[in-house]
Design a protein around this motif. Structure first.
Motif, PDB file in Angstrom:
ATOM      1  N   LEU A  30       0.829  -1.217   0.000  1.00 23.85           N
ATOM      2  CA  LEU A  30       0.000   0.000   0.000  1.00 23.85           C
ATOM      3  C   LEU A  30       0.859   1.261   0.000  1.00 23.85           C
ATOM      4  O   LEU A  30       1.949   1.281   0.559  1.00 23.85           O
ATOM      5  CB  LEU A  30      -0.927  -0.010   1.221  1.00 23.85           C
ATOM      6  N   PRO A  31       0.336   2.342  -0.614  1.00 24.86           N
ATOM      7  CA  PRO A  31       1.090   3.602  -0.663  1.00 24.86           C
ATOM      8  C   PRO A  31       1.123   4.299   0.698  1.00 24.86           C
ATOM      9  O   PRO A  31       0.335   3.976   1.591  1.00 24.86           O
ATOM     10  CB  PRO A  31       0.307   4.440  -1.680  1.00 24.86           C
ATOM     11  N   GLU A  32       2.025   5.261   0.833  1.00 27.19           N
ATOM     12  CA  GLU A  32       2.160   5.999   2.101  1.00 27.19           C
ATOM     13  C   GLU A  32       0.944   6.880   2.395  1.00 27.19           C
ATOM     14  O   GLU A  32       0.659   7.172   3.547  1.00 27.19           O
ATOM     15  CB  GLU A  32       3.434   6.855   2.100  1.00 27.19           C
ATOM     16  N   GLN A  33       0.239   7.331   1.363  1.00 26.01           N
ATOM     17  CA  GLN A  33      -0.985   8.111   1.529  1.00 26.01           C
ATOM     18  C   GLN A  33      -2.159   7.259   1.051  1.00 26.01           C
ATOM     19  O   GLN A  33      -2.197   6.837  -0.098  1.00 26.01           O
ATOM     20  CB  GLN A  33      -0.921   9.424   0.728  1.00 26.01           C
ATOM     21  N   MET A  34      -3.101   7.011   1.937  1.00 29.09           N
ATOM     22  CA  MET A  34      -4.247   6.144   1.640  1.00 29.09           C
ATOM     23  C   MET A  34      -5.496   6.984   1.384  1.00 29.09           C
ATOM     24  O   MET A  34      -5.735   7.970   2.088  1.00 29.09           O
ATOM     25  CB  MET A  34      -4.520   5.213   2.817  1.00 29.09           C
ATOM     26  N   PRO A  35      -6.309   6.589   0.406  1.00 31.94           N
ATOM     27  CA  PRO A  35      -7.571   7.305   0.188  1.00 31.94           C
ATOM     28  C   PRO A  35      -8.544   7.009   1.332  1.00 31.94           C
ATOM     29  O   PRO A  35      -8.712   5.857   1.731  1.00 31.94           O
ATOM     30  CB  PRO A  35      -8.083   6.711  -1.128  1.00 31.94           C
ATOM     31  N   TYR A  47      -6.925  12.157   1.500  1.00 33.75           N
ATOM     32  CA  TYR A  47      -5.980  11.098   1.831  1.00 33.75           C
ATOM     33  C   TYR A  47      -5.561  11.228   3.290  1.00 33.75           C
ATOM     34  O   TYR A  47      -5.697  12.283   3.896  1.00 33.75           O
ATOM     35  CB  TYR A  47      -4.722  11.206   0.957  1.00 33.75           C
ATOM     36  N   ALA A  48      -5.038  10.129   3.829  1.00 27.71           N
ATOM     37  CA  ALA A  48      -4.483  10.124   5.186  1.00 27.71           C
ATOM     38  C   ALA A  48      -3.212   9.283   5.166  1.00 27.71           C
ATOM     39  O   ALA A  48      -3.046   8.415   4.302  1.00 27.71           O
ATOM     40  CB  ALA A  48      -5.483   9.534   6.168  1.00 27.71           C
ATOM     41  N   PRO A  49      -2.310   9.529   6.117  1.00 30.27           N
ATOM     42  CA  PRO A  49      -1.122   8.679   6.210  1.00 30.27           C
ATOM     43  C   PRO A  49      -1.513   7.209   6.386  1.00 30.27           C
ATOM     44  O   PRO A  49      -2.526   6.889   7.018  1.00 30.27           O
ATOM     45  CB  PRO A  49      -0.396   9.195   7.455  1.00 30.27           C
ATOM     46  N   LYS A  50      -0.732   6.324   5.817  1.00 33.25           N
ATOM     47  CA  LYS A  50      -1.031   4.889   5.807  1.00 33.25           C
ATOM     48  C   LYS A  50      -1.284   4.336   7.213  1.00 33.25           C
ATOM     49  O   LYS A  50      -2.259   3.607   7.422  1.00 33.25           O
ATOM     50  CB  LYS A  50       0.118   4.125   5.137  1.00 33.25           C
ATOM     51  N   ALA A  53      -4.699   5.448   8.485  1.00 35.07           N
ATOM     52  CA  ALA A  53      -5.794   4.811   7.736  1.00 35.07           C
ATOM     53  C   ALA A  53      -5.942   3.344   8.099  1.00 35.07           C
ATOM     54  O   ALA A  53      -7.055   2.853   8.307  1.00 35.07           O
ATOM     55  CB  ALA A  53      -5.564   4.975   6.238  1.00 35.07           C
ATOM     56  N   LEU A  54      -4.834   2.641   8.187  1.00 36.28           N
ATOM     57  CA  LEU A  54      -4.900   1.196   8.418  1.00 36.28           C
ATOM     58  C   LEU A  54      -5.172   0.815   9.871  1.00 36.28           C
ATOM     59  O   LEU A  54      -5.834  -0.183  10.138  1.00 36.28           O
ATOM     60  CB  LEU A  54      -3.604   0.527   7.953  1.00 36.28           C
ATOM     61  N   PHE A  55      -4.637   1.594  10.794  1.00 36.33           N
ATOM     62  CA  PHE A  55      -4.753   1.225  12.211  1.00 36.33           C
ATOM     63  C   PHE A  55      -5.623   2.195  13.008  1.00 36.33           C
ATOM     64  O   PHE A  55      -6.381   1.771  13.879  1.00 36.33           O
ATOM     65  CB  PHE A  55      -3.361   1.117  12.838  1.00 36.33           C
ATOM     66  N   GLY A  56      -5.526   3.476  12.739  1.00 31.30           N
ATOM     67  CA  GLY A  56      -6.256   4.480  13.505  1.00 31.30           C
ATOM     68  C   GLY A  56      -7.754   4.449  13.276  1.00 31.30           C
ATOM     69  O   GLY A  56      -8.536   4.530  14.233  1.00 31.30           O
ATOM     70  N   ILE A  57      -8.169   4.327  12.014  1.00 26.52           N
ATOM     71  CA  ILE A  57      -9.606   4.360  11.714  1.00 26.52           C
ATOM     72  C   ILE A  57     -10.349   3.195  12.386  1.00 26.52           C
ATOM     73  O   ILE A  57     -11.377   3.426  13.035  1.00 26.52           O
ATOM     74  CB  ILE A  57      -9.854   4.436  10.196  1.00 26.52           C
ATOM     75  N   ILE A 103     -12.391  -2.278   3.499  1.00 23.37           N
ATOM     76  CA  ILE A 103     -12.044  -3.068   2.314  1.00 23.37           C
ATOM     77  C   ILE A 103     -11.966  -2.173   1.084  1.00 23.37           C
ATOM     78  O   ILE A 103     -11.026  -2.273   0.287  1.00 23.37           O
ATOM     79  CB  ILE A 103     -13.044  -4.229   2.116  1.00 23.37           C
ATOM     80  N   ILE A 104     -12.925  -1.278   0.931  1.00 22.86           N
ATOM     81  CA  ILE A 104     -12.898  -0.333  -0.197  1.00 22.86           C
ATOM     82  C   ILE A 104     -11.649   0.534  -0.120  1.00 22.86           C
ATOM     83  O   ILE A 104     -10.952   0.723  -1.117  1.00 22.86           O
ATOM     84  CB  ILE A 104     -14.177   0.538  -0.207  1.00 22.86           C
ATOM     85  N   MET A 105     -11.347   1.042   1.071  1.00 17.27           N
ATOM     86  CA  MET A 105     -10.192   1.934   1.257  1.00 17.27           C
ATOM     87  C   MET A 105      -8.878   1.231   0.896  1.00 17.27           C
ATOM     88  O   MET A 105      -7.959   1.852   0.388  1.00 17.27           O
ATOM     89  CB  MET A 105     -10.162   2.411   2.713  1.00 17.27           C
ATOM     90  N   VAL A 106      -8.796  -0.059   1.141  1.00 14.41           N
ATOM     91  CA  VAL A 106      -7.575  -0.812   0.847  1.00 14.41           C
ATOM     92  C   VAL A 106      -7.529  -1.253  -0.617  1.00 14.41           C
ATOM     93  O   VAL A 106      -6.470  -1.267  -1.236  1.00 14.41           O
ATOM     94  CB  VAL A 106      -7.466  -2.034   1.795  1.00 14.41           C
TER      95      VAL A 106
END
Length: 182
Positions: A30-35, A47-50, A53-57, A103-106
């Motif tokens: 995954l990129p460093e900036q996630m949608p 966008y948010a930092p990876k 997005a992956l852990f904080g949300i 899932i959509i975000m990833v």
């Protein structure tokens, strides 16, 4: 808190956190900036930092789920009553939405063709139809807990709950129809 409510709370929080496993498995791809936000035309507009997005949300959603469920449990305990069925359904909305939207975000940064607008319309359409189905079946006593100000007579409440139910079902159907036009 009784055992049933505690188990539901624990399970729903685990479901909110479950997507983190997917994020860890795909972390290096995954990129460093996630949608994290999309327009109705499926264009990314925020966008948010990876790591966030992956852990904080999922953690934030688990906290929101906990607060909502604990508040509902406390209110029902104060009223010395059982939760209305409609609240039992609604307590699963946040965990389900968390998993599906994660899932959509990833998938988007991995190059998958995901129709965000259609996915959201589908999820909300189904949810509104389910909720609309329960409104007319709600008891007058359950309605007293959910609606403020409450209609003075049960006849007025029945009329209101049928109107709300049909409105939710119609809105759900409109959202499902929108899937074909988005």
């Amino acid at each position: 808190m009784d055992k049933k409510n505690r188990n539901t709370l624990i399970l729903s929080v685990i479901i909110c956190l479950l997507p983190i496993i997917l994020g860890m498995a795909l972390y290096n791809k995954l990129p460093e900036q996630m949608p994290i936000h999309f327009t109705i035309n499926d264009k990314v507009d925020n966008y948010a930092p990876k790591n966030f997005a992956l852990f904080g949300i999922p953690v934030i959603m688990a906290i929101v789920q906990s607060i909502c469920m604990i508040a509902t449990i406390k209110v029902n305990k104060l009223n010395n009553s059982e939760k209305p069925k409609i609240l039992k359904i609604m307590e699963w909305f946040i965990p389900i939405m968390t998993v599906l939207l994660y899932i959509i975000m990833v998938e988007v940064p991995l190059g998958s063709t995901v129709y965000v607008g259609k996915s959201v319309c589908l999820i909300l359409g189904i949810f509104f139809i389910i909720i609309g189905n329960y409104f007319p079946k709600m008891s007058y006593e359950a309605g007293k807990k959910l609606f403020h100000p409450m209609p003075k007579s049960e006849k007025t409440f029945r009329k209101m709950s049928k109107t709300c139910g049909y409105s939710f079902i119609i809105l759900g159907i409109i959202l499902l129809i929108c899937i074909t036009s988005v």
